[in-house]
Design a protein around this motif. Sequence first.
Motif, PDB file in Angstrom:
ATOM      1  N   ASP A   6      17.717 -13.472  19.040  1.00 37.66           N
ATOM      2  CA  ASP A   6      18.056 -12.606  17.742  1.00 37.66           C
ATOM      3  C   ASP A   6      17.093 -13.348  16.431  1.00 37.66           C
ATOM      4  N   ARG A   7      16.771 -14.515  16.371  1.00 42.24           N
ATOM      5  CA  ARG A   7      16.432 -14.807  15.092  1.00 42.24           C
ATOM      6  C   ARG A   7      14.664 -14.477  15.281  1.00 42.24           C
ATOM      7  N   LEU A   8      14.234 -14.754  16.357  1.00 44.03           N
ATOM      8  CA  LEU A   8      12.988 -14.626  16.659  1.00 44.03           C
ATOM      9  C   LEU A   8      12.703 -12.828  16.475  1.00 44.03           C
ATOM     10  N   ALA A   9      13.390 -12.231  16.906  1.00 48.18           N
ATOM     11  CA  ALA A   9      13.239 -10.585  16.921  1.00 48.18           C
ATOM     12  C   ALA A   9      13.307 -10.228  15.658  1.00 48.18           C
ATOM     13  N   SER A  10      14.352 -10.783  14.675  1.00 47.76           N
ATOM     14  CA  SER A  10      14.419 -10.601  13.197  1.00 47.76           C
ATOM     15  C   SER A  10      13.056 -10.481  12.522  1.00 47.76           C
ATOM     16  N   LEU A  11      12.261 -11.478  12.956  1.00 47.40           N
ATOM     17  CA  LEU A  11      10.915 -11.791  12.397  1.00 47.40           C
ATOM     18  C   LEU A  11      10.003 -10.777  12.673  1.00 47.40           C
ATOM     19  N   TRP A  12       9.975 -10.124  13.673  1.00 48.45           N
ATOM     20  CA  TRP A  12       9.245  -9.101  14.266  1.00 48.45           C
ATOM     21  C   TRP A  12      10.158  -7.853  14.449  1.00 48.45           C
ATOM     22  N   PRO A  13      10.598  -7.311  13.454  1.00 48.20           N
ATOM     23  CA  PRO A  13      11.510  -6.106  13.605  1.00 48.20           C
ATOM     24  C   PRO A  13      10.762  -4.913  14.217  1.00 48.20           C
ATOM     25  N   GLY A  14      11.229  -4.393  15.416  1.00 47.90           N
ATOM     26  CA  GLY A  14      10.680  -3.179  15.859  1.00 47.90           C
ATOM     27  C   GLY A  14       9.778  -3.420  16.882  1.00 47.90           C
ATOM     28  N   GLU A  15       9.052  -4.814  16.905  1.00 53.02           N
ATOM     29  CA  GLU A  15       7.751  -4.926  17.514  1.00 53.02           C
ATOM     30  C   GLU A  15       8.167  -5.108  19.179  1.00 53.02           C
ATOM     31  N   ARG A  16       7.217  -4.987  19.904  1.00 52.51           N
ATOM     32  CA  ARG A  16       7.206  -5.061  21.396  1.00 52.51           C
ATOM     33  C   ARG A  16       7.326  -6.487  21.803  1.00 52.51           C
ATOM     34  N   GLN A  17       7.781  -7.018  22.968  1.00 56.14           N
ATOM     35  CA  GLN A  17       7.628  -8.195  23.446  1.00 56.14           C
ATOM     36  C   GLN A  17       6.239  -8.719  23.566  1.00 56.14           C
ATOM     37  N   SER A  18       5.333  -7.947  24.124  1.00 60.76           N
ATOM     38  CA  SER A  18       3.986  -8.030  24.200  1.00 60.76           C
ATOM     39  C   SER A  18       3.358  -8.546  22.917  1.00 60.76           C
ATOM     40  N   LYS A  19       3.597  -7.885  21.989  1.00 58.77           N
ATOM     41  CA  LYS A  19       2.985  -8.160  20.532  1.00 58.77           C
ATOM     42  C   LYS A  19       3.482  -9.459  20.088  1.00 58.77           C
ATOM     43  N   ILE A  20       4.698  -9.649  20.235  1.00 55.52           N
ATOM     44  CA  ILE A  20       5.166 -11.140  19.706  1.00 55.52           C
ATOM     45  C   ILE A  20       4.584 -12.114  20.491  1.00 55.52           C
ATOM     46  N   ALA A  21       4.543 -12.050  21.763  1.00 57.81           N
ATOM     47  CA  ALA A  21       3.985 -13.085  22.635  1.00 57.81           C
ATOM     48  C   ALA A  21       2.567 -13.132  22.353  1.00 57.81           C
ATOM     49  N   ALA A  29       4.970 -14.748  30.957  1.00 58.36           N
ATOM     50  CA  ALA A  29       5.769 -15.428  31.945  1.00 58.36           C
ATOM     51  C   ALA A  29       6.536 -16.264  31.136  1.00 58.36           C
ATOM     52  N   GLY A  30       5.948 -17.027  30.030  1.00 58.78           N
ATOM     53  CA  GLY A  30       6.306 -18.043  29.276  1.00 58.78           C
ATOM     54  C   GLY A  30       7.756 -17.466  28.192  1.00 58.78           C
ATOM     55  N   PHE A  31       6.895 -16.247  27.525  1.00 64.07           N
ATOM     56  CA  PHE A  31       7.704 -15.349  26.729  1.00 64.07           C
ATOM     57  C   PHE A  31       9.070 -15.021  27.380  1.00 64.07           C
ATOM     58  N   SER A  32       8.999 -14.439  28.579  1.00 65.66           N
ATOM     59  CA  SER A  32      10.261 -13.828  29.270  1.00 65.66           C
ATOM     60  C   SER A  32      11.209 -14.832  29.403  1.00 65.66           C
ATOM     61  N   ARG A  33      10.801 -16.372  29.656  1.00 67.62           N
ATOM     62  CA  ARG A  33      11.932 -17.206  29.616  1.00 67.62           C
ATOM     63  C   ARG A  33      12.664 -17.535  28.381  1.00 67.62           C
ATOM     64  N   ILE A  34      11.834 -17.172  27.455  1.00 67.58           N
ATOM     65  CA  ILE A  34      12.643 -17.196  26.070  1.00 67.58           C
ATOM     66  C   ILE A  34      13.326 -15.916  25.824  1.00 67.58           C
ATOM     67  N   GLY A  38      17.002 -17.466  27.829  1.00 67.94           N
ATOM     68  CA  GLY A  38      17.518 -18.148  26.802  1.00 67.94           C
ATOM     69  C   GLY A  38      16.920 -19.491  26.581  1.00 67.94           C
ATOM     70  N   GLY A  39      15.600 -19.763  26.979  1.00 68.86           N
ATOM     71  CA  GLY A  39      14.637 -20.957  26.815  1.00 68.86           C
ATOM     72  C   GLY A  39      14.373 -20.823  25.516  1.00 68.86           C
ATOM     73  N   LEU A  40      13.502 -21.956  25.084  1.00 63.80           N
ATOM     74  CA  LEU A  40      13.213 -22.446  23.607  1.00 63.80           C
ATOM     75  C   LEU A  40      11.748 -22.754  24.012  1.00 63.80           C
ATOM     76  N   PRO A  41      10.946 -22.439  22.982  1.00 63.09           N
ATOM     77  CA  PRO A  41       9.515 -22.643  22.923  1.00 63.09           C
ATOM     78  C   PRO A  41       9.183 -24.126  22.662  1.00 63.09           C
ATOM     79  N   LYS A  42       7.962 -24.676  23.033  1.00 64.03           N
ATOM     80  CA  LYS A  42       7.605 -25.950  22.605  1.00 64.03           C
ATOM     81  C   LYS A  42       7.297 -26.072  21.106  1.00 64.03           C
ATOM     82  N   ALA A  43       7.184 -27.061  20.855  1.00 58.98           N
ATOM     83  CA  ALA A  43       7.021 -27.489  19.247  1.00 58.98           C
ATOM     84  C   ALA A  43       5.702 -26.710  18.462  1.00 58.98           C
TER      85      ALA A  43
END
Length: 225
Positions: A6-21, A29-34, A38-43
């Motif tokens: 939810d917080r990540l999506a709020s930083l890219w309002p209305g954007e496609r998943q591919s754009k954020i990734a 594949a890694g973005f899909s896990r997030i 419910g996964g978390l990205p690396k530092a």
Amino acid sequence: MQTFKDRLASLWPGERQSKIATDIDMTMAGFSRIWHEGGLPKAETLKRIKELKGCSIDWLLTGEGEPFPEQSAQAARDTLGNPVNADDFVYVPRYAIEAAAGHGSLVTNETPMFTMAFRKDWINSIISQEVSGLSVISVKGDSMEGVLNDGDTILVQKMNYIRRDGLYVLRINDNLLVKRLQLMPGNVVNVISANDAYPSFEIRLDSESDDVQIIGKVLWFGRYL
């Protein structure tokens, strides 16, 4: 916003998943896990998001605190860089209007140029009405010289009556004047100038004429040196 997604999506309002990734340098594949698991990205990815959006990593991970603490801190600081609570101030509109301390100045512009900040506790100590009745204008002319000089800035509390003797802004025809008003018996008011070159005159408060109107009381003035 309960989840990292939810917080990540709020930083890219209305954007496609591919754009954020793409923006945060992740494979789909890694973005899909997030996004879906419910996964978390690396530092490194968290740092990338912070660089792009200026958000707090703590907020991004936990949802606690301010999303943009640096922007919040910069929003209100004094000239020494100390944080200031904006809620401690009243913001009064500054108009490009002159109340003449002389022959009068036609009012042609009633759109505020900007606002001026006054401490709320000070404002509350000197007025009993709503702060929405306050405005800041300037003085033009020399009839109040020594009390209010040409170019002075004045804070005016809107009122259409005289509570006590003092400095007031009044309208005569289409001109604004700033004068000392003295309340006399019989609803008569003396309109007094500080400069002896300008004679005093009287107005009647019970007159039905639309040519004269009290606009407000002067509460404060500022002056360039």
